[in-house]
Design a protein around this motif. Structure first.
Motif, PDB file in Angstrom:
ATOM      1  N   GLU A  77       0.665  -0.901   0.043  1.00  0.00           N
ATOM      2  CA  GLU A  77       0.198  -0.093   0.079  1.00  0.00           C
ATOM      3  C   GLU A  77       0.714   1.119  -0.209  1.00  0.00           C
ATOM      4  N   ILE A  78       2.184   1.063   0.907  1.00  0.00           N
ATOM      5  CA  ILE A  78       2.699   2.491   0.953  1.00  0.00           C
ATOM      6  C   ILE A  78       3.107   2.789  -0.499  1.00  0.00           C
ATOM      7  N   GLU A  79       3.450   1.438  -1.029  1.00  0.00           N
ATOM      8  CA  GLU A  79       4.555   1.895  -2.444  1.00  0.00           C
ATOM      9  C   GLU A  79       3.619   2.518  -3.190  1.00  0.00           C
ATOM     10  N   ARG A  80       2.260   1.795  -3.350  1.00  0.00           N
ATOM     11  CA  ARG A  80       1.390   2.039  -4.099  1.00  0.00           C
ATOM     12  C   ARG A  80       0.691   3.847  -3.959  1.00  0.00           C
ATOM     13  N   GLU A  81       0.719   4.183  -2.507  1.00  0.00           N
ATOM     14  CA  GLU A  81       1.269   5.678  -2.822  1.00  0.00           C
ATOM     15  C   GLU A  81       1.553   6.859  -3.113  1.00  0.00           C
ATOM     16  N   ILE A  82       3.152   6.413  -3.115  1.00  0.00           N
ATOM     17  CA  ILE A  82       4.482   6.942  -4.692  1.00  0.00           C
ATOM     18  C   ILE A  82       3.789   6.869  -5.415  1.00  0.00           C
ATOM     19  N   VAL A  83       3.485   5.878  -6.152  1.00  0.00           N
ATOM     20  CA  VAL A  83       3.618   5.391  -7.427  1.00  0.00           C
ATOM     21  C   VAL A  83       2.174   6.612  -7.879  1.00  0.00           C
ATOM     22  N   ALA A  84       0.985   6.133  -7.010  1.00  0.00           N
ATOM     23  CA  ALA A  84      -0.086   7.362  -7.466  1.00  0.00           C
ATOM     24  C   ALA A  84       0.524   8.834  -7.460  1.00  0.00           C
ATOM     25  N   GLN A 124       1.598  13.457 -10.474  1.00  0.00           N
ATOM     26  CA  GLN A 124       2.379  14.818 -10.827  1.00  0.00           C
ATOM     27  C   GLN A 124       3.219  15.016 -12.403  1.00  0.00           C
ATOM     28  N   ALA A 125       3.871  13.709 -12.846  1.00  0.00           N
ATOM     29  CA  ALA A 125       4.471  12.991 -13.896  1.00  0.00           C
ATOM     30  C   ALA A 125       3.495  13.344 -14.977  1.00  0.00           C
ATOM     31  N   LYS A 126       4.304  14.301 -16.152  1.00  0.00           N
ATOM     32  CA  LYS A 126       3.667  14.867 -17.565  1.00  0.00           C
ATOM     33  C   LYS A 126       3.844  13.802 -18.306  1.00  0.00           C
ATOM     34  N   CYS A 127       3.004  12.320 -19.285  1.00  0.00           N
ATOM     35  CA  CYS A 127       3.381  12.240 -20.285  1.00  0.00           C
ATOM     36  C   CYS A 127       3.722  12.861 -21.137  1.00  0.00           C
ATOM     37  N   TYR A 128       5.083  12.539 -22.141  1.00  0.00           N
ATOM     38  CA  TYR A 128       5.308  12.600 -22.900  1.00  0.00           C
ATOM     39  C   TYR A 128       4.734  11.931 -24.413  1.00  0.00           C
ATOM     40  N   GLY A 129       4.353  11.484 -24.169  1.00  0.00           N
ATOM     41  CA  GLY A 129       3.275  10.546 -25.874  1.00  0.00           C
ATOM     42  C   GLY A 129       2.767  11.007 -26.551  1.00  0.00           C
ATOM     43  N   VAL A 188       9.916   2.515  -7.760  1.00  0.00           N
ATOM     44  CA  VAL A 188       9.798   2.818  -6.033  1.00  0.00           C
ATOM     45  C   VAL A 188       9.732   0.767  -5.546  1.00  0.00           C
ATOM     46  N   LYS A 189      10.123  -0.327  -6.478  1.00  0.00           N
ATOM     47  CA  LYS A 189      10.854  -1.501  -5.873  1.00  0.00           C
ATOM     48  C   LYS A 189      12.191  -1.137  -5.021  1.00  0.00           C
ATOM     49  N   ALA A 190      12.941  -0.827  -6.292  1.00  0.00           N
ATOM     50  CA  ALA A 190      13.937   0.486  -5.934  1.00  0.00           C
ATOM     51  C   ALA A 190      14.870   0.739  -4.883  1.00  0.00           C
ATOM     52  N   ASP A 191      13.641   1.167  -4.539  1.00  0.00           N
ATOM     53  CA  ASP A 191      13.700   2.018  -2.903  1.00  0.00           C
ATOM     54  C   ASP A 191      13.779   3.683  -3.167  1.00  0.00           C
ATOM     55  N   GLN A 192      13.218   3.804  -3.930  1.00  0.00           N
ATOM     56  CA  GLN A 192      13.631   5.168  -5.447  1.00  0.00           C
ATOM     57  C   GLN A 192      12.191   6.087  -4.086  1.00  0.00           C
ATOM     58  N   ASP A 193      12.445   6.895  -3.784  1.00  0.00           N
ATOM     59  CA  ASP A 193      11.332   7.956  -3.515  1.00  0.00           C
ATOM     60  C   ASP A 193      10.683   8.900  -4.568  1.00  0.00           C
ATOM     61  N   THR A 194       9.304   9.547  -4.083  1.00  0.00           N
ATOM     62  CA  THR A 194       8.571  10.492  -5.282  1.00  0.00           C
ATOM     63  C   THR A 194       9.438  11.315  -6.123  1.00  0.00           C
ATOM     64  N   PRO A 195      10.197  12.092  -5.216  1.00  0.00           N
ATOM     65  CA  PRO A 195      11.708  13.508  -6.014  1.00  0.00           C
ATOM     66  C   PRO A 195      12.462  12.338  -6.999  1.00  0.00           C
ATOM     67  N   ASP A 196      12.368  11.440  -6.766  1.00  0.00           N
ATOM     68  CA  ASP A 196      14.114  10.354  -7.568  1.00  0.00           C
ATOM     69  C   ASP A 196      13.291  10.243  -9.316  1.00  0.00           C
ATOM     70  N   ILE A 197      12.221   9.618  -8.342  1.00  0.00           N
ATOM     71  CA  ILE A 197      11.542   9.296  -9.087  1.00  0.00           C
ATOM     72  C   ILE A 197      10.927   9.509 -10.444  1.00  0.00           C
ATOM     73  N   GLU A 247      13.881  10.767 -12.899  1.00  0.00           N
ATOM     74  CA  GLU A 247      13.934   9.914 -13.479  1.00  0.00           C
ATOM     75  C   GLU A 247      13.570   9.787 -14.090  1.00  0.00           C
ATOM     76  N   ILE A 248      12.142  10.318 -14.343  1.00  0.00           N
ATOM     77  CA  ILE A 248      10.578  10.381 -15.685  1.00  0.00           C
ATOM     78  C   ILE A 248      11.263  11.252 -16.555  1.00  0.00           C
ATOM     79  N   GLU A 249      11.954  12.515 -15.748  1.00  0.00           N
ATOM     80  CA  GLU A 249      12.305  13.391 -16.387  1.00  0.00           C
ATOM     81  C   GLU A 249      13.763  13.343 -17.788  1.00  0.00           C
ATOM     82  N   ASP A 250      14.299  12.421 -16.925  1.00  0.00           N
ATOM     83  CA  ASP A 250      15.711  12.146 -17.455  1.00  0.00           C
ATOM     84  C   ASP A 250      15.078  11.115 -19.131  1.00  0.00           C
ATOM     85  N   ARG A 251      14.197  10.444 -18.697  1.00  0.00           N
ATOM     86  CA  ARG A 251      13.211   9.277 -20.073  1.00  0.00           C
ATOM     87  C   ARG A 251      12.498  10.262 -20.361  1.00  0.00           C
ATOM     88  N   ARG A 252      11.834  11.001 -20.692  1.00  0.00           N
ATOM     89  CA  ARG A 252      11.836  12.199 -21.231  1.00  0.00           C
ATOM     90  C   ARG A 252      12.791  12.685 -22.389  1.00  0.00           C
TER      91      ARG A 252
END
Length: 294
Positions: A47-54, A59-64, A94-103, A106-111
């Motif tokens: 549940e705590i992981e779901r909250e972080i992912v949610a 917040q993250a913009k979809c670049y598709g 999140v399974k790799a123990d990253q928190d919201t700001p880090d993820i 990383e999504i910005e790096d993906r973009r």
């Protein structure tokens, strides 16, 4: 005066606690809006992981192409390929123990990997290719034979193409590091082997025993591959090969390669997480973007 200060401290504590409860409630509410069963790995989250992912997806913009948050894209179209990839990425991170700001970073790096400010055009003339040179996705790897991360990337790409040779085109360019004393000799050995039609075979052998790099091992590999040893030794000393080696590294430097491996996917510098799983996801994502005309 002391009594007023204590009351102020109590109010601040109450406000902070109320704010944390509000955030927790907001994260929990957002979690219920995510189509977890449509996201790879989503159903297995705590549940705590779901909250972080949610929180990340909200917040993250979809670049598709949809121009909204990843969560909004998934709510409108749970089968949106790019939104699903980003959601699955957030799950893995999140399974790799990253928190919201880090993820989010990383999504910005993906973009930036998918839509960089500049797309480079590497010189592929005469560059050895593994896979289908007509494939829509072309990966150029700038690598050092003494670099374990280069080894992991190169061998994974070779393994993938051994199973699916038409999937992409993989080009290898030498980027020897000063910190590895056998980097230049190894690069010259593979270029000399190429002159006898055994580039990829030598490439594989050098990465297979990357802890034993040296003249004795290079000649052992050349013998194993049936090369003309006299020619192999002569070619390694030829100025033309050293010039080519310098040109390959200089190209990488001009494109922004500062450490190995340096990776271009269709001329786009890869800035993402340096694991094979995430690089493969970026390669597959590039195919999705091409198919969508983006």
């Amino acid at each position: 005066m002391g009594s007023c200060e204590r009351r102020d401290d109590m109010r601040r504590s109450i406000n902070i606690a109320a704010g944390l409860l509000l955030l927790a409630g907001s994260a929990a509410a957002a979690s219920t809006q995510v189509p977890w069963d449509r996201i790879d790995g989503g159903s297995s989250l705590k549940e705590i992981e779901r909250e972080i992912v949610a929180e990340v997806l909200g917040q993250a913009k979809c670049y598709g192409g949809c121009g909204e948050t990843v969560l909004a894209c998934l709510q409108k179209n749970p089968d949106d390929k790019i939104a699903k990839r980003l959601a699955a990425f957030a799950v893995r991170r999140v399974k790799a123990d990253q928190d919201t700001p880090d993820i989010l970073q990383e999504i910005e790096d993906r973009r930036l990997s998918a839509f960089p400010p500049k797309v480079f055009t590497p010189d592929l003339s005469g560059t050895r290719v593994c896979g289908d040179p007509k494939a829509p996705v072309k990966v150029v790897l700038y690598a050092d034979f003494g670099c374990p991360y280069c080894k992991a990337t190169a061998t994974s790409l070779r393994s993938l193409l051994g199973k699916e040779p038409k999937r992409l085109a993989f080009y290898f360019k030498n980027y020897p590091l000063k910190s590895h004393d056998q980097a230049v000799p190894a690069a010259l050995a593979v270029l000399a082997a190429e002159r006898q039609g055994k580039f990829w075979e030598m490439h594989d052998l050098l990465y297979e025993e990357d802890q034993n790099l040296g003249e004795t091992y290079f000649e052992s590999c050349a013998s194993k591959l049936g090369l003309d040893l006299a020619r192999f030794r002569s070619d390694q000393k030829e100025k033309g090969l050293l010039d080519r080696l310098r040109a390959e590294k200089m190209e990488g430097i001009q494109f922004g390669v500062e450490k190995t491996p340096g990776i271009l996917v269709n001329g786009k510098f890869y800035r993402g997480v340096r694991t094979w799983e995430e690089l493969l996801d970026r390669i597959e994502e590039e195919g999705d973007l091409i198919a969508a005309g983006l």
